[in-house]
Scaffold this motif. Structure first.
Motif, short mmCIF file in Angstrom:
data_model
loop_
_atom_site.label_atom_id
_atom_site.label_comp_id
_atom_site.label_asym_id
_atom_site.label_seq_id
_atom_site.Cartn_x
_atom_site.Cartn_y
_atom_site.Cartn_z
N VAL A 133 17.68 97.50 -51.15
CA VAL A 133 17.68 96.49 -52.22
C VAL A 133 18.91 95.61 -52.08
N ALA A 134 18.69 94.29 -51.94
CA ALA A 134 19.79 93.32 -51.85
C ALA A 134 19.86 92.55 -53.16
N SER A 135 21.08 92.25 -53.60
CA SER A 135 21.26 91.51 -54.84
C SER A 135 22.56 90.70 -54.77
N GLY A 136 22.65 89.71 -55.65
CA GLY A 136 23.88 88.90 -55.71
C GLY A 136 23.59 87.43 -55.55
N SER A 140 21.00 83.30 -52.46
CA SER A 140 20.19 82.11 -52.70
C SER A 140 20.95 80.80 -52.62
N PHE A 150 27.27 89.10 -51.91
CA PHE A 150 26.03 89.82 -52.22
C PHE A 150 26.27 91.28 -51.84
N ASP A 153 22.00 97.84 -51.20
CA ASP A 153 21.93 99.26 -51.52
C ASP A 153 20.94 99.93 -50.57
N LYS A 195 29.07 95.88 -49.90
CA LYS A 195 29.30 94.52 -50.38
C LYS A 195 29.70 93.61 -49.22
#
Length: 360
Positions: A133-136, A140, A150, A153, A195
């Motif tokens: 799972v990528a986020s941040g 984009s 970003f 996980d 990170k």
């Protein structure tokens, strides 16, 4: 004063060379110092024992391994021998670090480094990239010359290697920040998200590739829109104005050097090559000086007489703003030195300001 004991460290059931280790005072962790285990090979179980005879509570002893790839560590207590059998299977060659804590405090000498050799024939088990799972915000959009971030996980993805790269109009070096090491929760080291940050040098569309064991994670490649930095836009605008002002010509003539009191004199300003913009002329001198701008390309005359009396000699007299080929006419009220400034979009043109000696 601390006591000294030879540590008991064995691999595959055989005792390794003994070395002297310090036993910390009672208030410090009492687990013995470990030696680096030799002969470890990628894909094969690394096994060794740690002497835990002096531990007061087995539940307070924790082990964790970090290295080039995610690795699970197992510690099996052996009460009869008063040791723990520690095992893990490295999926990559390189240096792995065994961290040991007792009562939530890392023992003296930890981390202990284990060198793992490569085995060209070994094929590691493939992890499940779909569980990453990528986020941040950095997935984009961001702003040029500013750091974007970003995180990824991989805690549920199994064994594998995380690779991240970015392509686009400019080089954007990606910096990795592993999960922080906190002695109070060292058993969680390496289990949190990794990170990353990067700083693109130019605006435009970029592709961010995130792969686990050479397979794209959900959403990869991510389309990143890098916007223009407002500060850079201002700098570019200033640079454009500077370049435009350099293209304005003020041909040498007698009217730029000498004037006559209470009589009209003139000189030309050629801004035709400078593009869009405005020419402005101002004057400083000991007394009032009228100024007129006359456009020479059929645009007519600017004859507003936007001039002011200057009794102190320190004030400036501003003129109308025009562009193209312009005749500048001026009429000083007295003798003396008058300083004429010519600007294009508020930037001085070459050779400006001009000093005019006014006589009777």
């Amino acid at each position: 004063m601390s006591r000294r004991y030879p540590p008991l460290i064995t691999q595959a059931g055989q005792q390794l060379a003994a070395a002297t280790a310090d036993l910390a005072p009672p208030q410090r962790p009492t687990s013995r110092m470990l030696q680096t285990v030799d002969g470890a090979v990628r894909g094969r179980t690394v096994e060794f024992e740690v002497d835990t005879a002096f531990l007061e509570s087995e539940a307070k002893l924790k082990f964790h391994v970090t290295g080039p790839s995610r690795t699970e560590v197992h510690a099996i207590p052996r009460p009869a021998e008063k040791t723990h059998l520690v095992t893990f299977v490295p999926q990559d060659a390189g240096i792995f670090s065994l961290r040991v804590t007792y009562n939530e405090v890392e023992v003296d000498g930890s981390p202990f480094h284990i060198s793992v050799a490569d085995d060209p024939k070994y094929v590691p088990p493939a992890g499940d990239a779909s569980k990453c799972v990528a986020s941040g915000p950095g997935l984009s959009s961001c702003v040029e010359n500013q750091t974007a971030c970003f995180e990824v996980d991989t805690s549920r993805a199994g064994f594998g290697r995380l690779t991240v790269k970015m392509t686009g109009p400019s080089k954007a070096e990606i910096v990795s920040h592993p999960p922080p090491i906190d002695a109070s929760s060292i058993e969680d080291v390496g289990k949190g998200p990794s990170k990353f940050d990067y700083k693109p040098l130019e605006a435009g569309e970029y592709n961010l590739y995130i792969c686990w064991s050479e397979r794209h994670i959900p959403g990869s490649p991510f389309k990143v829109n890098v916007r223009r930095n407002p500060a850079c836009q201002v700098e570019d605008k200033v640079e454009q104005c500077l370049e435009a002002a350099k293209k304005v010509l003020v041909p040498p003539c007698d009217g730029l050097r000498n004037g006559t009191s209470r009589q009209w004199r003139s000189f030309l300003v050629d801004a035709r090559a400078a593009g869009d913009g405005a020419v402005a002329v101002s004057v400083q001198g000991p007394t009032r000086c009228d100024i007129e701008l006359v456009k020479q390309n059929g645009g007519g005359s600017s004859n507003n007489n936007n001039s002011l009396a200057n009794t102190s000699g320190l004030g400036a007299v501003a003129t109308d703003r025009m562009s193209g080929l312009i005749e500048v006419r001026y009429r000083p009220d007295s003798t003396g030195k008058f300083v004429m400034q010519v600007t294009f979009n508020d930037i001085q043109v070459p050779e400006s300001p001009f000093t005019i000696n006014v006589a009777d």
